[in-house]
Scaffold this active site. Structure first.
Site, PDB file in Angstrom:
ATOM      1  N   HIS A 184       0.911  -1.169  -0.023  1.00  0.00           N
ATOM      2  CA  HIS A 184       0.045   0.025   0.019  1.00  0.00           C
ATOM      3  C   HIS A 184       0.719   1.046  -0.105  1.00  0.00           C
ATOM      4  O   HIS A 184       2.087   1.123   0.722  1.00  0.00           O
ATOM      5  CB  HIS A 184      -1.001  -0.112   1.315  1.00  0.00           C
ATOM      6  CG  HIS A 184      -2.237   0.928   1.081  1.00  0.00           C
ATOM      7  ND1 HIS A 184      -1.844   2.374   1.406  1.00  0.00           N
ATOM      8  CD2 HIS A 184      -3.448   0.745   1.041  1.00  0.00           C
ATOM      9  CE1 HIS A 184      -3.154   2.947   1.337  1.00  0.00           C
ATOM     10  NE2 HIS A 184      -3.753   2.147   0.610  1.00  0.00           N
ATOM     11  N   ASP A 238      -7.867  -3.898  -0.672  1.00  0.00           N
ATOM     12  CA  ASP A 238      -8.485  -4.256  -1.819  1.00  0.00           C
ATOM     13  C   ASP A 238      -8.328  -5.717  -2.269  1.00  0.00           C
ATOM     14  O   ASP A 238      -9.125  -6.156  -2.981  1.00  0.00           O
ATOM     15  CB  ASP A 238      -7.584  -3.217  -2.876  1.00  0.00           C
ATOM     16  CG  ASP A 238      -7.926  -1.884  -2.623  1.00  0.00           C
ATOM     17  OD1 ASP A 238      -8.919  -1.337  -2.527  1.00  0.00           O
ATOM     18  OD2 ASP A 238      -6.660  -1.293  -2.518  1.00  0.00           O
TER      19      ASP A 238
END
Length: 428
Positions: free
Chosen positions: A306, A363
């Site tokens: 991330h 995600d």
């Protein structure tokens, strides 16, 4: 006396105050830089620039911390609900029992769409992307409530907020029904916020639909995990559009379009595309991981790592167990999901990914959950919008409460041609 940072330019020294946030983060206030020095700063993509001072959400990417109004995301998702977290983001405090009951009832009251607004769906192609449809319908809400658009009238903002949070699940579900060629179902306000959305999405008039409580809780959790995330692209868009005094419907419509971009809200779609590619080539999860590790291969492991979190994504740690619980509850298996589970296991055990801190992010798990629920991929980001909505509005409201707020107007460093005379067309 506070601390100052010194800047020396052309032999002159200038001082700029150093500010400290409530969690110890420090910033140099350069608000008077150009006024004093004639210079501007250049910071492409605003990677080092704070655009505002906000009290909504705190993120520490190094330590994997996410807090809303001071409350940790771990505690909120364990003990709260999406609507309660929405209230917290919007009004700064957790609601009391009576306040929460009133808030939930006010949201229920506004879930229906005007019949004329529903007819707008007929003008979209069946294959229209859900984000385009949602953005257009949200923007159109301003034409149905023209009396409640003043961004500095608290009562009008409150009413518009309730309408947006109530209606976006209906708008999103109708985008799905339009795609599927199925009739729109009116909201059933006896159900929970998420249960109502699930019914409008998946039920048909000819069959009884029972809301799966495991799926209901997991989707509510996903909405909470996406509720706000600081000054990301779409949130910054909300603030910038709102700075022009555009109404909240127009500002949220702009944020939906910003989130639509594959660099922002499309990461969970990239996860499914990766799984499709692995399945199409007949690869095992181990074979694909080896490819991703090779310098001679362009394959990328999507849904891992991330930009903000340099350690574990705290949201991913929360949703992981729920993802597996949903798969068990649905008794749903597919080659795609088998590959996803294997990828997760391998990456969490592989020193290559552990050393680089490339852990599954939110995600990855949201994409797997949506795939298991048979939600079309072009709706993934629309569900993300539902979750992010209260954060967007909270940030929009916060901007308008700032004393001396001004319209957003970034400067630029011009690198083009210098002044030159116009050349008549017959001489070019």
């Amino acid at each position: 006396m506070g601390e100052f940072a010194k800047l020396e330019v052309d032999g002159k020294t200038y001082e700029f105050p150093i500010l400290e946030g409530s969690e110890g983060e420090r910033a140099i206030d350069i608000g008077k830089l150009r006024e004093q020095t004639g210079l501007i700063t250049l910071d492409p993509a605003f990677k080092n620039t704070g655009s505002c001072a906000s009290a909504v959400t705190f993120i520490d990417g190094e330590r994997g911390i996410l807090r809303h109004r001071g409350y940790s995301i771990e505690e909120l998702t364990e003990k709260s609900t999406f609507l309660e977290v929405s209230y917290l983001l919007l009004y700064g405090e957790l609601p009391g029992k009576t306040e929460l009951e009133r808030w939930v009832e006010e949201i229920r009251y506004h879930t229906m769409l005007h019949e004329d607004l529903k007819r707008l769906y007929d003008g979209f192609p069946k294959a229209a992307h859900a984000m385009a449809v949602c953005s257009a319908i949200v923007s159109a809400l301003s034409t149905f409530y023209p009396m409640d658009l003043d961004p500095i009238d608290d009562d009008q903002v409150r009413l518009s907020t309730e309408r947006l949070i109530a209606k976006l699940p209906t708008i999103t579900a109708y985008s799905y029904k339009h795609l599927m060629g199925q009739p729109f179902l009116y909201p059933d306000n006896r159900l929970s916020y998420v249960g109502n959305f699930m019914r409008m999405m998946f039920a048909t008039p000819c069959e009884v639909y029972d809301v799966d409580p495991v799926v209901e809780r997991t989707l509510d959790l996903l909405l909470m995990l996406h509720a706000d995330h600081g000054q990301n692209c779409s949130t910054s868009t909300v603030r910038l559009v709102g700075s022009s005094r555009a109404n909240v419907f127009a500002s949220i419509s702009a944020a939906i379009n910003a989130l639509w971009g594959p660099r922002h809200g499309g990461a969970n779609q990239d996860v499914i595309r990766m799984l499709w590619a692995i399945e199409k080539e007949g690869l095992s999860a181990r074979q694909f991981v080896d490819r991703a590790k090779s310098r001679d291969d362009t394959s990328r492991l999507m849904g891992f790592g991330h930009r903000v979190y340099r350690n574990h994504d705290p949201r991913a740690l929360i949703i992981k167990s729920h993802a597996h619980e949903v798969l068990r509850s649905l008794r749903h298996t597919s080659k795609l999901l088998e590959i996803a589970i294997d990828l997760e296991r391998i990456a969490l055990e592989d020193d290559y990914f552990i050393e680089r801190k490339l852990f599954p992010n939110v995600d990855f798990y949201s994409g797997v959950i949506f795939e298991a629920l048979s939600i079309p991929m072009n709706l993934f980001t629309a569900l993300f919008s539902m979750g992010r909505l209260p954060g967007w509005i909270a940030q929009w409201v916060e901007y308008h409460s700032e004393p001396g707020n001004a319209i957003g107007r970034p400067r630029q460093l011009y690198m083009g041609a210098k002044h030159r005379p116009y050349v008549p067309i017959d001489q070019r």
